[in-house]
Design a protein around this motif. Structure first.
Motif, mmCIF file in Angstrom:
data_model
loop_
_atom_site.group_PDB
_atom_site.id
_atom_site.type_symbol
_atom_site.label_atom_id
_atom_site.label_comp_id
_atom_site.label_asym_id
_atom_site.label_seq_id
_atom_site.Cartn_x
_atom_site.Cartn_y
_atom_site.Cartn_z
ATOM 1 N N LYS A 16 -15.362 -54.487 103.650
ATOM 2 C CA LYS A 16 -15.902 -54.315 104.774
ATOM 3 C C LYS A 16 -16.731 -55.624 104.855
ATOM 4 O O LYS A 16 -16.613 -56.206 106.095
ATOM 5 N N TRP A 17 -17.529 -56.221 104.082
ATOM 6 C CA TRP A 17 -18.193 -57.436 104.371
ATOM 7 C C TRP A 17 -17.192 -58.529 104.703
ATOM 8 O O TRP A 17 -17.695 -59.475 105.694
ATOM 9 N N LEU A 29 -17.103 -51.542 100.261
ATOM 10 C CA LEU A 29 -18.136 -52.114 101.127
ATOM 11 C C LEU A 29 -18.120 -53.503 101.214
ATOM 12 O O LEU A 29 -18.343 -54.340 102.147
ATOM 13 N N ALA A 88 -23.660 -55.376 101.188
ATOM 14 C CA ALA A 88 -23.175 -54.272 100.511
ATOM 15 C C ALA A 88 -23.952 -53.693 99.767
ATOM 16 O O ALA A 88 -24.078 -52.299 99.586
ATOM 17 N N TYR A 112 -16.173 -47.461 95.628
ATOM 18 C CA TYR A 112 -17.083 -47.294 96.910
ATOM 19 C C TYR A 112 -17.708 -48.677 97.183
ATOM 20 O O TYR A 112 -17.656 -49.155 98.398
ATOM 21 N N GLU A 153 -26.231 -51.496 102.226
ATOM 22 C CA GLU A 153 -25.625 -50.197 102.414
ATOM 23 C C GLU A 153 -25.407 -49.177 101.465
ATOM 24 O O GLU A 153 -25.707 -47.937 101.668
ATOM 25 N N ALA A 154 -25.123 -49.718 100.097
ATOM 26 C CA ALA A 154 -25.166 -48.670 99.075
ATOM 27 C C ALA A 154 -26.350 -48.091 98.809
ATOM 28 O O ALA A 154 -26.723 -47.072 98.563
#
Length: 360
Positions: free
Chosen positions: A252-253, A249, A18, A245, A21-22
């Motif tokens: 999603k992880w 993430l 995460a 946000y 990705e950020a």
């Protein structure tokens, strides 16, 4: 870069995926030419993030359609007040299960709002266990029953939630939400500060039954009224956009890792590593919580002397372990092993505990 062995109680470890990705999207979020922190919260780009977070949480927890998901601010500490302000009607009594410091604080705030009572308590036992609750002892006209599902300071966790209640069940799940599958329909309201299993500090998730919303106190100040946020998709004012946000993430992880069944299996494995070291140490390490109330999120323990505890923490720090000091109110040691703490890090800690015991 070497990542620390992070066992902080909160803010706590976040999934490395995460964070990466950020980092990728930090300067240019989805070709907007802006960071997500710079987007208008009224924009379609941010609205997609907001709604995706709700959708992911709904899917992971199987949240029925008759519940609302709110993204608020103020942490669980503000919910200590918002819950009774919205739900504790005049002439009714709110019942609280006391299982640690945070439930005490929740009760203290509710006492400022209206009539309260202690349903059950393990305070006299130094909060070493989750006490048995007789559901029949909660009057059917009570405003609600409040529990704290996991106790970070004392390392205890509800293994079975109250059943057979005829009153709304409210749960502070700040430190163990998403740690295992959950039957949402057992609860009328769940709240959780994000900074343990959900994301960074600054976001508070509230999951509330719509029927309960319809009965909430509608004469409150605007920002303290759950209905304000429910009617405006948590966008009445500027929400903590970057935190939401990052929360999306993290969700999603969790999904990519196999969902809550896989996460629960991993959490059980991590907890067993540390509790086995404690139980097989012949009294060198002593767990605070009773075995049948042990938390899979916060492993609390002491060593057999203050000198040994100080040496353990000092050597652990030198070895790269972060956040192993017990809470300042009770001392000792605590390893917080939330979802994002890798199994490998817990294995390293268990090995360190074993070697320290042998060499001390």
């Amino acid at each position: 870069m070497n990542r620390a062995f992070n066992f902080n109680a909160g803010p706590a470890a976040l999934p490395e995926w995460a964070l990466q990705e950020a980092q990728k999207e930090l300067l240019n979020f989805r070709d907007t030419g802006m960071s997500v922190m710079e987007l208008s919260h009224r924009s379609k780009d941010y609205e997609a993030v907001h709604n995706e977070a709700k959708s992911l949480l709904t899917s992971l927890l199987s949240i029925p359609e008759d519940y609302e998901i709110l993204f608020l601010q103020g942490g669980a500490s503000l919910q200590f007040s918002m819950v009774p302000m919205n739900l504790l009607q005049e002439g009714k009594t709110a019942y609280y299960a006391l299982t640690g410091s945070w439930s005490e604080k929740a009760l203290k705030e509710a006492q400022k709002i209206g009539q309260t009572a202690v349903a059950v308590s393990s305070k006299e036992n130094s909060y070493k266990n989750i006490p048995a609750l007789d559901s029949a002892s909660i009057p059917s006209d009570a405003a609600y029953l409040h529990i704290t599902s996991n106790n970070t300071i004392y390392g205890t966790q509800w293994q079975q939630f109250p059943t057979g209640l005829n009153v709304p069940l409210v749960a502070d799940m700040s430190s163990d939400i998403l740690c295992k599958p959950l039957n949402i329909e057992q609860f009328d309201l769940i709240y959780a500060g994000a900074q343990k299993n959900l994301g960074p500090s600054g976001v508070t998730v509230v999951i509330i039954k719509k029927d309960l919303l319809s009965r909430a106190n509608d004469s409150l100040p605007t920002m303290l009224n759950y209905n304000t946020h429910a009617k405006n998709n948590s966008l009445y004012n500027t929400p903590p956009t970057f935190g939401i946000y990052l929360l999306s993430l993290v969700l999603k992880w969790v999904t990519n890792e196999g969902g809550l069944e896989a996460i629960a299996k991993r959490n059980n494995e991590k907890a067993a590593l540390l509790y086995n070291e404690i139980d097989n140490s012949e009294g060198f390490y002593n767990g605070h919580a009773d075995v049948d109330s042990r938390s899979n999120m916060n492993v609390t323990f002491t060593l057999n002397s203050d000198e040994a505890s100080k040496a353990f923490l000092a050597q652990a720090k030198e070895a790269g372990f972060v956040g192993l000091n017990g809470h300042r109110s009770i001392g000792g040691c605590r390893a917080s092993i939330y979802n994002a703490v890798p199994v490998e890090n817990v294995e390293r800690l268990a090995q360190f505990m074993n070697e320290f015991r042998k060499n001390y």
